[in-house]
Design a protein around this motif. Structure first.
Motif, PDB file in Angstrom:
ATOM      1  N   ILE A 295      23.569  28.231  29.086  1.00  0.00           N
ATOM      2  CA  ILE A 295      24.683  28.949  28.479  1.00  0.00           C
ATOM      3  C   ILE A 295      25.958  28.153  28.695  1.00  0.00           C
ATOM      4  O   ILE A 295      26.246  27.705  29.814  1.00  0.00           O
ATOM      5  CB  ILE A 295      24.836  30.348  29.094  1.00  0.00           C
ATOM      6  N   TYR A 296      26.737  28.010  27.631  1.00  0.00           N
ATOM      7  CA  TYR A 296      28.058  27.393  27.715  1.00  0.00           C
ATOM      8  C   TYR A 296      29.099  28.498  27.838  1.00  0.00           C
ATOM      9  O   TYR A 296      29.067  29.481  27.095  1.00  0.00           O
ATOM     10  CB  TYR A 296      28.357  26.562  26.471  1.00  0.00           C
ATOM     11  N   ASN A 297      30.025  28.314  28.770  1.00  0.00           N
ATOM     12  CA  ASN A 297      31.132  29.255  28.940  1.00  0.00           C
ATOM     13  C   ASN A 297      32.440  28.512  28.709  1.00  0.00           C
ATOM     14  O   ASN A 297      32.705  27.480  29.338  1.00  0.00           O
ATOM     15  CB  ASN A 297      31.120  29.867  30.335  1.00  0.00           C
ATOM     16  N   ILE A 298      33.241  29.055  27.802  1.00  0.00           N
ATOM     17  CA  ILE A 298      34.490  28.402  27.406  1.00  0.00           C
ATOM     18  C   ILE A 298      35.646  29.350  27.671  1.00  0.00           C
ATOM     19  O   ILE A 298      35.655  30.481  27.175  1.00  0.00           O
ATOM     20  CB  ILE A 298      34.464  28.012  25.915  1.00  0.00           C
ATOM     21  N   ASP A 299      36.633  28.869  28.433  1.00  0.00           N
ATOM     22  CA  ASP A 299      37.847  29.635  28.675  1.00  0.00           C
ATOM     23  C   ASP A 299      38.728  29.504  27.438  1.00  0.00           C
ATOM     24  O   ASP A 299      39.389  28.481  27.226  1.00  0.00           O
ATOM     25  CB  ASP A 299      38.571  29.101  29.923  1.00  0.00           C
ATOM     26  N   LEU A 300      38.735  30.532  26.614  1.00  0.00           N
ATOM     27  CA  LEU A 300      39.438  30.462  25.334  1.00  0.00           C
ATOM     28  C   LEU A 300      40.947  30.352  25.523  1.00  0.00           C
ATOM     29  O   LEU A 300      41.631  29.666  24.746  1.00  0.00           O
ATOM     30  CB  LEU A 300      39.089  31.673  24.478  1.00  0.00           C
ATOM     31  N   ASP A 301      41.493  31.026  26.518  1.00  0.00           N
ATOM     32  CA  ASP A 301      42.941  30.928  26.756  1.00  0.00           C
ATOM     33  C   ASP A 301      43.330  29.493  27.076  1.00  0.00           C
ATOM     34  O   ASP A 301      44.344  28.979  26.586  1.00  0.00           O
ATOM     35  CB  ASP A 301      43.350  31.851  27.906  1.00  0.00           C
ATOM     36  N   ALA A 302      42.519  28.827  27.901  1.00  0.00           N
ATOM     37  CA  ALA A 302      42.824  27.441  28.267  1.00  0.00           C
ATOM     38  C   ALA A 302      42.775  26.533  27.050  1.00  0.00           C
ATOM     39  O   ALA A 302      43.592  25.614  26.912  1.00  0.00           O
ATOM     40  CB  ALA A 302      41.851  26.953  29.333  1.00  0.00           C
ATOM     41  N   VAL A 303      41.835  26.782  26.143  1.00  0.00           N
ATOM     42  CA  VAL A 303      41.707  25.955  24.942  1.00  0.00           C
ATOM     43  C   VAL A 303      42.852  26.231  23.971  1.00  0.00           C
ATOM     44  O   VAL A 303      43.509  25.312  23.472  1.00  0.00           O
ATOM     45  CB  VAL A 303      40.349  26.194  24.259  1.00  0.00           C
ATOM     46  N   ILE A 304      43.102  27.508  23.717  1.00  0.00           N
ATOM     47  CA  ILE A 304      44.121  27.870  22.723  1.00  0.00           C
ATOM     48  C   ILE A 304      45.520  27.507  23.204  1.00  0.00           C
ATOM     49  O   ILE A 304      46.374  27.083  22.419  1.00  0.00           O
ATOM     50  CB  ILE A 304      44.024  29.376  22.406  1.00  0.00           C
TER      51      ILE A 304
END
Length: 992
Positions: free
Chosen positions: A626-635
């Motif tokens: 499973i990949y987990n992506i911190d969307l706040d950090a990316v955006i």
């Protein structure tokens, strides 16, 4: 269930839980098969510009944003074998070779410092920058080099028979220390210079200063001492031996992690380790570094990258703080996610895991099959049949052949849709309900009623699952959804997407087709998600549509496939107004025309099988984890590109030296130097493959199409001035950056310059003037020749006319002589003949002249009149009168012009009947340039109407013709007045 199976199952669950929380770190391996000249990486350096330098046994590599540049002996290196790399405070890079001394690179050229320049030895083992000095450790001593003057000092080597091999340098309290392999540790007095021994520890391979402590590696272990003891105690207190293998290099991260690169030489216990809790914790599996021969390390603090150099497997790059974190679950495909109020479920290809309970619950394939079999064996209700328009369900399907379609959460339960039926599972993992329905897509109404779709048949809405009561919607009804591939419940509507007939919705107790009612003509739809108050819907071709369906269906925006990385959309999700688009190439985040793209470069590998947004984290199910992506950090990521540097310029395939060319300076090139290759680079970027490059030749031009290579190729540029701008599109942040790169001018060929054009124009003007003048001169010369020819022609004609006059006169004169001879008048004949001879002489003199003086004309006329009057026995009175204003010796008139008229007077005017015949000749000046000659007689005259005797006189006609040839208007110049018996007057007006 047998006890051994229970134990096996529990062990399996425990093993899965451990794996589900273990994190793998994205890594890359650079080897001689692709990017390196050799797999033995002896030294690594991340310089002040975040450029990676790699020293191998066969050359040096410069890695700048995934652009590799290679240096060898032919480029200026002292030797290809590079064992040490360091950067001085001037920004120069120093390379220590094992056998050729030191090479210093200033960005353009190399300078070699070896034994002949005073270096203690050419086998370099370590380089260390300290203030304005470079400390050079060799296999037998230390040298100190001034980084500005390159002057070399060599402290005296300690006495002994052993080689004074240098392994490392370090600083402590402003002092510099050198660590030897077998001779101990020394402090360097840079002023003298001199080596002062501080301890006698032997067999040191490398050291690392950590605050007030120092790690030192030895044969098969490492020690940790206080720096105070290590630098002042010649006999160190014994410390606990820790670890294993031989550590050749250390790095410490900003998170205080200490990594060690080990190679056991003769023992296979090397690799990459983390020093923690007085242990060497292996990280080979986490970092995917299989090599047991790690000899060099480097750490990129800005991007938190660890570089691992090996003797046998090249270079490894590990992201220690990856943007995308991967939790490995080996051998598992993650097909879906669901979440209730208290638990979360993950759908695998071999079962479902529910977390949040005390111990977690794993529902395996055999358990699903067991639930189905129990229901079928116990139920009393009729099972759905194909002939009743149910999608066929094979009850004989084995457990290992179970196929999962989806998992949804509804009414605080998990609805697992499979090819053997629909399972409703409680949060505890227990079966709540089994439905013998085969449907590839299910969803629920606002009231929680199940909607079952049939890919080839109609749709059923279940009012009572216990009683299995439902309402059936026929597939022939155009409002019934068919070939449904996706669905979404939002507010009071449930949307269904058909691969052939577009968008449907269940609302207010009935289905509605947007295609049928004309609201939206898009047919082949695949995915749907809510984006705030709006919807995002994708079609089969990869386009995404943002729509609003609150009141009236409105198409807000179309995101074309060309803007999305990938052709096939795997999923659509949304977070805080940002649309998340998964494709076969990666993940695209879109909001307000900003596109962010994540793929394997950031650690997101294919396939993307499922996705779920939990809070600010996007979880993507894939193969083996499973990949987990911190969307706040990316955006919320900031722009990473703020600089573009010109690197190289090639003109007609030949590299030119531009140096640090200022963008305000203009590079001028000849007209045939117009095929240009420009190479440039940005400041260091963690994901250089996400950079796309555009350029334009002036601020008024459009940007070029994006490319992935940081270079600009301009073939056959026309002559002009160019201000080249470059634009960097950063797909990892969604931002762009542009700046001027190079100003150049392609000079026109000399034949296209303004001065050459002016010269040619001037030359044309001058040539035109010369030709015009020449033509004028030719024309003038021609006119002169023509005039001369015409004049000569007229003179010839006049001479011919005169020649015609002379015989006429002679004929008349001979008649007179004949008359005297016949009359036997010898005296008159003799006198006449004498006058005639004089007249003939004057006639011969005058006939060759076009004009004669008036005095000569008068003399000639007097001679002629004397001859003619002799014939008349001088009976005719002749009066000659000349105006006193006329100078007879200056005025010229045409030759023998008057003789003809005088001759006519004697021949025709005075018959014997005329008494007192008189001839009056008068010359009068009418104007300064007009002379009037008047010849008047009192003869018989003639009548013009009845006589043409004079008119037919050949002599008069010849006179008129002569005057016409001379340019006179005959009618004005010759006037004859006569009347019968009234005499004749002839007026001639001549130009003088």
């Amino acid at each position: 269930m047998p006890s051994y199976k229970i134990i096996k199952f529990l062990f399996f669950c425990l093993f899965w839980f451990n794996l589900s929380f273990s994190q793998n770190f994205p890594s890359k391996n650079y080897t001689a098969a692709n990017d390196l000249p050799n797999n033995a990486v002896r030294s690594i350096l991340v310089d002040s510009n975040n450029i990676l330098w790699i020293g191998t046994e066969n050359g040096v590599v410069k890695k700048e944003n995934e652009v590799f540049k290679y240096f060898f002996e032919e480029d200026g290196l002292a030797l290809n074998s590079c064992w040490a790399i360091e950067e001085d405070k001037n920004g120069k890079i120093w390379f220590g070779s094992y056998g050729g001394g030191v090479s210093v690179y200033d960005g353009y050229n190399f300078k070699v410092i070896a034994e002949q320049e005073g270096l203690v030895h050419n086998e370099i083992t370590k380089l260390y920058a300290f203030e304005d000095k470079m400390l050079v450790g060799t296999s037998d001593g230390v040298s100190i080099i001034d980084i500005n003057t390159f002057k070399v000092w060599t402290p005296e080597t300690p006495p002994g028979n052993e080689l004074f091999r240098i392994q490392n340098f370090f600083e402590y309290r402003g002092e510099t220390y050198v660590v030897s392999y077998i001779s101990g540790v020394y402090r360097i007095d840079l002023n003298r210079p001199e080596l002062i021994k501080v301890n006698g520890q032997k067999y040191i391979y490398s050291v690392l200063v950590d605050n007030d402590s120092i790690f030192s590696s030895n044969k098969g272990y490492y020690l940790k001492h206080s720096l105070a003891e290590f630098t002042h105690e010649k006999t160190l207190p014994s410390e606990k031996r820790m670890g294993k293998s031989i550590i050749w290099d250390y790095v410490k991260t900003i998170n205080d992690e200490i990594f060690a690169g080990a190679w056991g030489i003769y023992d296979a216990n090397g690799g990459i380790y983390e020093l923690k809790d007085q242990k060497m914790n292996p990280r080979m599996a986490d970092f995917e570094v299989p090599s047991k021969e790690v000899v060099s390390l480097a750490y990129d603090q800005k991007f938190e990258r660890l570089y691992v150099g090996t003797k046998d497997a090249g270079l490894f790059e590990i992201a220690l703080n990856p943007q995308i974190k991967f939790n490995e679950i080996e051998g598992k495909n993650i097909l879906g996610f669901a979440k209730t109020g208290n638990t979360a479920a993950t759908l695998f290809d071999d079962g479902v895991l529910i977390r949040g309970t005390a111990a977690g619950k794993k529902i395996s394939l055999p358990l699903f099959k067991n639930w189905q079999e129990n229901f079928v064996s116990r139920t009393k209700m009729p099972l759905p049949k194909l002939e009743d328009h149910f999608y066929e369900l094979d009850y004989s399907t084995r457990a290992e052949d179970i196929k999962f379609y989806d998992i949804k959460d509804a009414q605080q339960s998990y609805w697992v849709n499979t090819n053997i039926g629909i399972f409703v599972v409680k949060e505890s993992g227990e079966l709540e309900r089994y439905l013998p329905l085969h449907s590839e897509e299910i969803n629920f109404t606002e009231q929680g009623k199940l909607i079952e779709t049939h890919p080839y048949g109609g749709v059923r809405l279940y009012d009572d699952l216990d009683a299995f009561n439902y309402t059936y919607f026929e597939p022939d009804d155009p409002l019934t959804p068919t070939m449904v591939v996706n669905s979404l419940s939002k507010k009071k509507k449930t949307y269904f997407l058909s691969i052939f007939s577009g968008l449907y919705t269940w609302e207010k107790g009935k289905f509605k087709s947007y295609l049928e009612n004309g609201a939206w003509q898009e047919k082949k739809l695949k995915h749907i998600t809510a984006v705030g108050d709006n919807l995002a819907i994708s079609n089969e071709f990869g386009d995404v549509f943002l729509v609003n369906d609150d009141h009236v269906f409105t198409l807000l925006e179309k995101i074309p496939r060309a803007k999305i990385n990938g052709n096939t959309i795997s999923f659509l999700k949304a977070y805080d107004g940002t649309l998340l688009i998964g494709t076969e190439k990666g993940l695209t985040l879109y909001k307000e025309h900003r596109y962010i793209f994540l793929d394997e470069e950031q650690g997101l590998d294919q396939p993307l099988l499922s996705a779920k947004v939990n809070g600010s984290v996007l979880s993507i199910g894939s193969k083996n984890g499973i990949y987990n992506i911190d969307l706040d950090a990316v955006i919320e990521s900031q722009a990473l590109i703020d600089e573009v540097n010109l690197k190289e310029v090639y003109i007609n395939n030949s590299k030119i030296s531009v140096g640090p060319l200022n963008t305000n300076e203009r590079l001028e090139l000849a007209h045939d130097e117009n095929t240009i290759l420009i190479k440039f680079s940005t400041n260091a970027h963690p994901f250089p493959q996400k950079l796309k490059y555009q350029y334009r030749l002036s601020s008024n031009d459009n940007w070029s199409l994006p490319t992935s290579s940081p270079e600009i190729f301009l073939p056959s540029l026309p002559s002009d001035k160019y201000n080249i701008h470059v634009k960097i599109l950063d797909e990892s942040t969604g931002f762009s950056y542009s700046q001027p790169l190079l100003s150049l001018a392609i000079l026109p060929p000399f034949w296209k310059t303004w001065w050459f054009g002016f010269f040619i124009a001037s030359l044309i003007v001058v040539a035109t003037l010369v030709i015009y003048r020449y033509q004028l001169e030719q024309t003038h010369r021609f006119e002169e020749q023509k005039g001369q020819i015409q004049k000569r022609f007229e003179e010839t004609k006049m001479e011919a006319l005169l020649a015609q006059m002379n015989p006429h006169f002679i004929f008349n004169a001979m008649n007179s002589i004949q008359y005297y001879i016949v009359e036997n008048d010898i005296d008159n004949a003799t006198r006449f003949l004498s006058d005639f001879a004089k007249l003939i002489r004057l006639n011969l003199d005058h006939c060759t002249k076009p004009t004669i003086l008036l005095s000569e004309e008068i003399e000639y006329l007097q001679s002629y009149i004397r001859v003619e009057n002799t014939r008349f026995n001088n009976a005719i009175e002749v009066k000659l009168q000349v105006d006193s204003e006329i100078d007879i010796y200056d005025v010229e008139i045409p030759t023998m012009l008057l003789q003809t008229f005088i001759e006519n007077v004697f021949v025709h005017a005075f018959p014997t009947s005329i008494v007192n015949p008189t001839l009056h000749i008068q010359f009068q000046k009418l104007a300064d340039d007009i002379l009037q000659c008047k010849i008047e007689d009192n003869g018989v005259g003639y009548n013009f109407e009845t006589s043409n005797k004079l008119h037919k006189s050949k002599g008069v006609n010849l006179v008129k013709e002569r005057l016409a040839l001379l340019g006179y208007e005959v009618d004005k110049s010759v006037k004859i007045l006569s009347s019968k018996n009234g005499g004749t007057s002839i007026l001639l007006e001549l130009k003088i």
